[in-house]
Scaffold this motif. Structure first.
Motif, PDB file in Angstrom:
ATOM      1  N   CYS A 271       3.476  20.764  17.726  1.00 39.24           N
ATOM      2  CA  CYS A 271       4.664  20.296  18.434  1.00 39.24           C
ATOM      3  C   CYS A 271       4.415  19.041  19.265  1.00 39.24           C
ATOM      4  O   CYS A 271       5.359  18.428  19.769  1.00 39.24           O
ATOM      5  N   VAL A 272       3.156  18.679  19.440  1.00 36.58           N
ATOM      6  CA  VAL A 272       2.828  17.587  20.354  1.00 36.58           C
ATOM      7  C   VAL A 272       3.228  16.231  19.799  1.00 36.58           C
ATOM      8  O   VAL A 272       3.790  15.393  20.507  1.00 36.58           O
ATOM      9  N   ILE A 273       2.923  15.951  18.530  1.00 31.60           N
ATOM     10  CA  ILE A 273       3.209  14.642  17.944  1.00 31.60           C
ATOM     11  C   ILE A 273       4.560  14.709  17.245  1.00 31.60           C
ATOM     12  O   ILE A 273       4.729  15.392  16.242  1.00 31.60           O
ATOM     13  N   MET A 274       5.526  13.988  17.794  1.00 30.09           N
ATOM     14  CA  MET A 274       6.852  13.906  17.180  1.00 30.09           C
ATOM     15  C   MET A 274       6.959  12.535  16.520  1.00 30.09           C
ATOM     16  O   MET A 274       6.849  11.504  17.209  1.00 30.09           O
ATOM     17  N   PRO A 275       7.158  12.466  15.206  1.00 28.32           N
ATOM     18  CA  PRO A 275       7.155  11.160  14.520  1.00 28.32           C
ATOM     19  C   PRO A 275       8.095  10.137  15.133  1.00 28.32           C
ATOM     20  O   PRO A 275       7.722   8.985  15.354  1.00 28.32           O
ATOM     21  N   HIS A 276       9.331  10.544  15.444  1.00 29.78           N
ATOM     22  CA  HIS A 276      10.280   9.568  15.990  1.00 29.78           C
ATOM     23  C   HIS A 276       9.850   9.057  17.356  1.00 29.78           C
ATOM     24  O   HIS A 276      10.165   7.940  17.761  1.00 29.78           O
ATOM     25  N   ASN A 277       9.072   9.872  18.098  1.00 33.22           N
ATOM     26  CA  ASN A 277       8.624   9.476  19.424  1.00 33.22           C
ATOM     27  C   ASN A 277       7.581   8.359  19.370  1.00 33.22           C
ATOM     28  O   ASN A 277       7.497   7.525  20.274  1.00 33.22           O
ATOM     29  N   VAL A 278       6.783   8.347  18.299  1.00 34.76           N
ATOM     30  CA  VAL A 278       5.794   7.278  18.118  1.00 34.76           C
ATOM     31  C   VAL A 278       6.514   5.942  17.941  1.00 34.76           C
ATOM     32  O   VAL A 278       6.121   4.921  18.523  1.00 34.76           O
ATOM     33  N   PHE A 279       7.586   5.941  17.157  1.00 36.60           N
ATOM     34  CA  PHE A 279       8.387   4.724  16.979  1.00 36.60           C
ATOM     35  C   PHE A 279       9.106   4.350  18.279  1.00 36.60           C
ATOM     36  O   PHE A 279       9.178   3.179  18.649  1.00 36.60           O
ATOM     37  N   LEU A 280       9.625   5.353  18.973  1.00 37.52           N
ATOM     38  CA  LEU A 280      10.422   5.112  20.166  1.00 37.52           C
ATOM     39  C   LEU A 280       9.623   4.426  21.268  1.00 37.52           C
ATOM     40  O   LEU A 280      10.087   3.450  21.863  1.00 37.52           O
ATOM     41  N   PHE A 385      16.508   2.317  17.023  1.00 39.43           N
ATOM     42  CA  PHE A 385      15.344   1.459  16.813  1.00 39.43           C
ATOM     43  C   PHE A 385      14.791   1.611  15.393  1.00 39.43           C
ATOM     44  O   PHE A 385      14.391   0.637  14.763  1.00 39.43           O
ATOM     45  N   ILE A 386      14.747   2.848  14.904  1.00 36.09           N
ATOM     46  CA  ILE A 386      14.206   3.099  13.563  1.00 36.09           C
ATOM     47  C   ILE A 386      15.075   2.418  12.508  1.00 36.09           C
ATOM     48  O   ILE A 386      14.574   1.722  11.617  1.00 36.09           O
ATOM     49  N   SER A 438       6.665  18.387  10.489  1.00 37.81           N
ATOM     50  CA  SER A 438       5.214  18.319  10.278  1.00 37.81           C
ATOM     51  C   SER A 438       4.874  17.439   9.082  1.00 37.81           C
ATOM     52  O   SER A 438       3.881  16.703   9.093  1.00 37.81           O
ATOM     53  N   MET A 439       5.704  17.507   8.058  1.00 39.38           N
ATOM     54  CA  MET A 439       5.457  16.719   6.850  1.00 39.38           C
ATOM     55  C   MET A 439       5.551  15.214   7.120  1.00 39.38           C
ATOM     56  O   MET A 439       4.953  14.406   6.415  1.00 39.38           O
ATOM     57  N   GLN A 440       6.311  14.830   8.150  1.00 37.96           N
ATOM     58  CA  GLN A 440       6.537  13.400   8.410  1.00 37.96           C
ATOM     59  C   GLN A 440       5.485  12.779   9.319  1.00 37.96           C
ATOM     60  O   GLN A 440       5.437  11.552   9.463  1.00 37.96           O
ATOM     61  N   ILE A 441       4.641  13.585   9.943  1.00 40.42           N
ATOM     62  CA  ILE A 441       3.683  13.066  10.927  1.00 40.42           C
ATOM     63  C   ILE A 441       2.769  11.976  10.364  1.00 40.42           C
ATOM     64  O   ILE A 441       2.557  10.946  11.015  1.00 40.42           O
ATOM     65  N   PRO A 442       2.207  12.125   9.148  1.00 41.28           N
ATOM     66  CA  PRO A 442       1.336  11.052   8.632  1.00 41.28           C
ATOM     67  C   PRO A 442       2.037   9.711   8.508  1.00 41.28           C
ATOM     68  O   PRO A 442       1.396   8.664   8.631  1.00 41.28           O
ATOM     69  N   PHE A 443       3.353   9.720   8.308  1.00 41.47           N
ATOM     70  CA  PHE A 443       4.081   8.480   8.066  1.00 41.47           C
ATOM     71  C   PHE A 443       4.414   7.729   9.356  1.00 41.47           C
ATOM     72  O   PHE A 443       4.969   6.635   9.317  1.00 41.47           O
ATOM     73  N   ALA A 444       4.062   8.319  10.479  1.00 46.80           N
ATOM     74  CA  ALA A 444       4.115   7.604  11.757  1.00 46.80           C
ATOM     75  C   ALA A 444       2.707   7.268  12.235  1.00 46.80           C
ATOM     76  O   ALA A 444       2.439   6.151  12.689  1.00 46.80           O
ATOM     77  N   LEU A 445       1.779   8.232  12.099  1.00 44.23           N
ATOM     78  CA  LEU A 445       0.422   8.030  12.625  1.00 44.23           C
ATOM     79  C   LEU A 445      -0.374   7.001  11.831  1.00 44.23           C
ATOM     80  O   LEU A 445      -1.050   6.137  12.420  1.00 44.23           O
ATOM     81  N   ILE A 446      -0.332   7.079  10.510  1.00 49.74           N
ATOM     82  CA  ILE A 446      -1.155   6.167   9.697  1.00 49.74           C
ATOM     83  C   ILE A 446      -0.730   4.709   9.887  1.00 49.74           C
ATOM     84  O   ILE A 446      -1.588   3.845  10.130  1.00 49.74           O
TER      85      ILE A 446
END
Length: 533
Positions: A271-280, A385-386, A438-446
């Motif tokens: 729950c810690v890493i939210m993909p949209h939050n990395v972009f935000l 923003f996205i 969870s499936m989307q996390i790599p597409f923000a982190l990488i």
């Protein structure tokens, strides 16, 4: 980053002197102009590309301490400047406090007791590292992550990344809106059904537009109130239930992980890493007007944003800790522990602790409502923003907000009507949504770790080899944990040869795209070199 030639000398340090008092007194607000209409600057400006904030919307950071504007060294620490930079980190921290996180907290406390508090603490630290890198990208480049992805990847990959980010955002938004609707149902004594709560929550889009129209600082003030409401509500619950201080301290300092609590442990980290939050976060830091050509200004901004984000996530950690310990004290080891979810948590609290001066059911409802409302507004913000960054769409703000809101509200109303009377069905839906995100996390982190390590993008502000190894190790750990969650979920849910074949095909394409995104000098070589030494 957008610049305004007509304001080229309004920093007050062009001649090395001290700014005048009028200019200094306005540093807490956007540049003094009449309130723009919702669409001003979005579809009619002179900028060639879409930007996170127009120049007139940014908060001016006046250098009141350094007489030498070209000095390489950053000025000494200033509480006043820290205040000017305070805001983006607290908006970012909302993603650590959304209804999905609160449900993870209460289930971890009810099922695992105090034993996972250490994991909650270290998961927050890992989340902080990722968010600091996101802020670093935004400050150093003057562009946010979605814009940089548009330039870094070919069109087909850019569109896939955009689609994945939108899917993650929709999944998070459904959970947040449902959480708000549950809170409204609690506070109305059950008179308002879930679908009505969803419609009420949908109106936050217009409140967001109204406040954004009058400056970033007004929006940040709203979030300060909502975070304060959450902190007060859950601290009150914490005080009412009187959890064991000794067990709490042991849970924080002594790592423990039992076979029966693996799923809750995975949920805490996932729950810690939210993909949209990395972009935000990479976009929010551009709400302050600094000179990207001055190394000292960029360095200073990174420093203050790091302090502010750390304080914000400390506050979010304490709120999550309050929720976990309240349910650990009340339900750990009881027969209700396995059945508690977001829908019935307030009812269980009421049965356990009764009414009192101010019934705990309503305290929980107020805290949950603050969490849901704040996270849905940040979801709308992130969606703008996205969409604007990946597609370079120059739409008016009200139209972008309406499109972003509709993506989540329409499916959420359907969900609310279908699952209104079934708590078990809502819990299953929540599991599916967790898997989806969870499936989307790599597409923000990488993309984030790839870009923050590139000198062509970051210049002298790229991260060094040691931090690269740490960041890739954290990202790999988070992705593996979420991979475990996905595998566990699909093993228990996927039935039938046809459905299984479809899932395998999608999984193969999913893994292939992740491999494509990983740079040649990415985690495998970096981590291997560190072990080889």
């Amino acid at each position: 980053m957008s610049t305004d030639p007509s304001r080229g000398d309004d920093r007050g340090d062009g001649g090395g002197g001290e700014p005048d008092r009028d200019e200094e007194s306005n540093t807490l607000l956007p540049l003094p102009q009449a309130p723009p209409s919702p669409g001003d600057g979005d579809g009619d400006g002179d900028d060639e590309d879409e930007v996170a904030f127009q120049s007139r919307e940014k908060i001016l950071i006046v250098d009141v301490e350094s007489a030498d504007a070209t000095a390489a060294a950053s000025p000494r620490f200033s509480w006043k400047k820290l205040w000017l930079f305070t805001g983006p980190g607290f908006l970012m921290s909302i993603a650590f406090l959304d209804p999905g996180n609160l449900e993870g907290d209460l289930q971890a406390g009810a099922i695992a007791g105090y034993s996972l508090l250490w994991l909650l603490m270290w998961a927050t630290v890992m989340g902080l590292l990722i968010q600091l890198l996101s802020a670093r990208v935004g400050v150093a480049t003057g562009r946010h992550l979605a814009e940089l992805c548009r330039e870094e990847y070919p069109d087909w990959a850019r569109l896939v990344l955009w689609f994945m980010a939108e899917v993650a955002l929709i999944g998070a938004d459904i959970q947040e809106v449902i959480g708000s609707a549950i809170a409204i149902q609690i506070l109305s004594n059950g008179h308002l059904p879930l679908w009505a709560g969803v419609l009420i929550t949908a109106s936050d889009c217009f409140m967001f537009l109204f406040l954004e129209n009058y400056g970033v600082r007004k929006l940040e003030a709203l979030f300060a109130v909502l975070i304060g409401t959450m902190a007060l509500s859950f601290a009150w619950m914490f005080g009412d239930t009187k959890p064991s201080g000794k067990e709490l301290l042991a849970g924080l300092l002594i790592p423990r992980l039992g076979s029966k609590t693996i799923r809750q442990a995975v949920g805490v980290v996932g729950c810690v890493i939210m993909p949209h939050n990395v972009f935000l976060h990479s976009a929010l830091v551009q709400s302050r007007k600094i000179d990207p050509e001055k190394k000292s200004s960029v360095k200073e901004a990174i420093k203050y944003y790091s302090i502010e984000s750390s304080v914000a996530l400390l506050v979010s950690f304490m709120i999550n800790l309050f929720v976990t310990t309240v349910f650990a004290k009340g339900f750990y080891g009881t027969k209700q522990a396995q059945n508690i979810g977001l829908v019935n948590a307030g009812q269980y609290l009421e049965e356990k602790y009764g009414g009192g001066i101010f019934p705990i059911l309503y305290i929980w409802g107020i805290g949950l409502l603050a969490a849901g409302q704040s996270s849905t507004i940040t979801g709308t913000y992130a969606g703008q923003f996205i969409m604007g960054g990946f597609l370079n769409l120059r739409l008016k703000k009200w139209l972008r907000a309406l499109i972003t809101r509709s993506f989540a509200i329409v499916p959420t109303i359907i969900v609310a009507v279908v699952f209104n009377t079934s708590e078990a069905s809502l819990d299953v839906l929540n599991e599916w949504l967790n898997v989806l995100q969870s499936m989307q996390i790599p597409f923000a982190l990488i993309p984030l770790l790839t870009l923050v390590s590139k000198e062509q993008v970051m210049g002298i502000f790229k991260i060094g080899p040691t931090l690269q190894r740490v960041a890739w190790a954290v990202a790999s750990l988070v992705m593996m944990i979420n991979g475990y969650l996905l595998l566990d979920f699909f093993i228990s849910e996927v039935r039938g040869v046809l459905f299984g074949s479809v899932v395998l095909s999608i999984t193969a394409a999913y893994v292939a795209f992740i491999v494509y995104l990983i740079p040649r000098d990415g985690p495998p070589s970096i981590l291997w070199k560190s072990f080889a030494r």
